[in-house]
Scaffold this motif. Structure first.
Motif, mmCIF file in Angstrom:
data_model
loop_
_atom_site.group_PDB
_atom_site.id
_atom_site.type_symbol
_atom_site.label_atom_id
_atom_site.label_comp_id
_atom_site.label_asym_id
_atom_site.label_seq_id
_atom_site.Cartn_x
_atom_site.Cartn_y
_atom_site.Cartn_z
ATOM 1 N N GLU A 1 14.167 -84.386 -45.519
ATOM 2 C CA GLU A 1 13.546 -84.779 -46.685
ATOM 3 C C GLU A 1 12.734 -85.963 -46.625
ATOM 4 O OE1 GLU A 1 15.029 -85.689 -51.232
ATOM 5 O OE2 GLU A 1 16.380 -84.637 -49.875
ATOM 6 N N ARG B 1 11.563 -89.335 -49.218
ATOM 7 C CA ARG B 1 11.823 -89.806 -50.556
ATOM 8 C C ARG B 1 11.008 -90.896 -50.897
ATOM 9 N NH1 ARG B 1 15.574 -93.132 -52.853
ATOM 10 N NH2 ARG B 1 16.916 -92.731 -50.883
ATOM 11 N N LYS C 1 13.679 -91.499 -45.138
ATOM 12 C CA LYS C 1 13.419 -90.241 -44.497
ATOM 13 C C LYS C 1 15.045 -89.727 -44.399
ATOM 14 C CE LYS C 1 9.826 -91.165 -41.340
ATOM 15 N NZ LYS C 1 9.542 -91.533 -39.972
ATOM 16 N N GLU D 1 19.931 -92.169 -44.139
ATOM 17 C CA GLU D 1 18.773 -92.327 -44.569
ATOM 18 C C GLU D 1 18.044 -93.360 -43.764
ATOM 19 O OE1 GLU D 1 19.033 -91.638 -49.292
ATOM 20 O OE2 GLU D 1 18.236 -93.369 -48.597
ATOM 21 N N LEU E 1 7.214 -81.079 -45.354
ATOM 22 C CA LEU E 1 7.980 -82.382 -46.012
ATOM 23 C C LEU E 1 6.935 -83.334 -46.300
ATOM 24 C CD1 LEU E 1 10.656 -83.145 -43.087
ATOM 25 C CD2 LEU E 1 11.101 -82.083 -45.464
#
Length: 115
Positions: free
Chosen positions: A27, A29, A56, A63, A102
């Motif tokens: 993912e 963000r 990431k 993360e 993604l």
């Protein structure tokens, strides 16, 4: 000697496959939007990513937060694209992606300060 070599090769392959799976990015963000989201017609000519940060998220759950101005090898594997035309007033999209599936997007504006 052959048994030892075979065991080492199998162990090495096992370790590599396990590490890589946990480090797979699952993912993206946006942590912080860039400082500049509004651009001036006739003054600004390119995207300014200063201040922006993305995370990431890895399959392992950890993360990796990276600035959008990459100078770090761990953060370099994303693509930044935009449909912005800095010669025309309008709302545009900036897309930060890794592969086809993604991605995250945010909006920017080009405005005419004379109006």
């Amino acid at each position: 000697m052959r048994k030892v070599t075979l065991i080492l090769v199998i162990t090495f392959v096992f370790l590599l496959s396990g590490c890589e799976e946990g480090n797979r990015i699952v993912e993206l963000r946006i942590v912080r939007y860039p400082d500049k989201l509004i651009y001036r017609l006739g003054k600004d000519v390119k995207l300014d990513l200063t201040g922006g940060k993305i995370a990431k998220i890895l399959k392992s759950g950890s993360e990796l937060v990276c600035p959008l101005k990459f100078d770090d090898h761990d953060c370099a594997y994303v693509t930044i694209s935009t449909n912005a035309d800095f010669t025309k007033v309008g709302d545009y999209v900036v897309k930060i992606s890794r592969g086809d599936k993604l991605f995250v997007e945010y909006s920017i504006q080009v405005i005419d300060i004379k109006k």
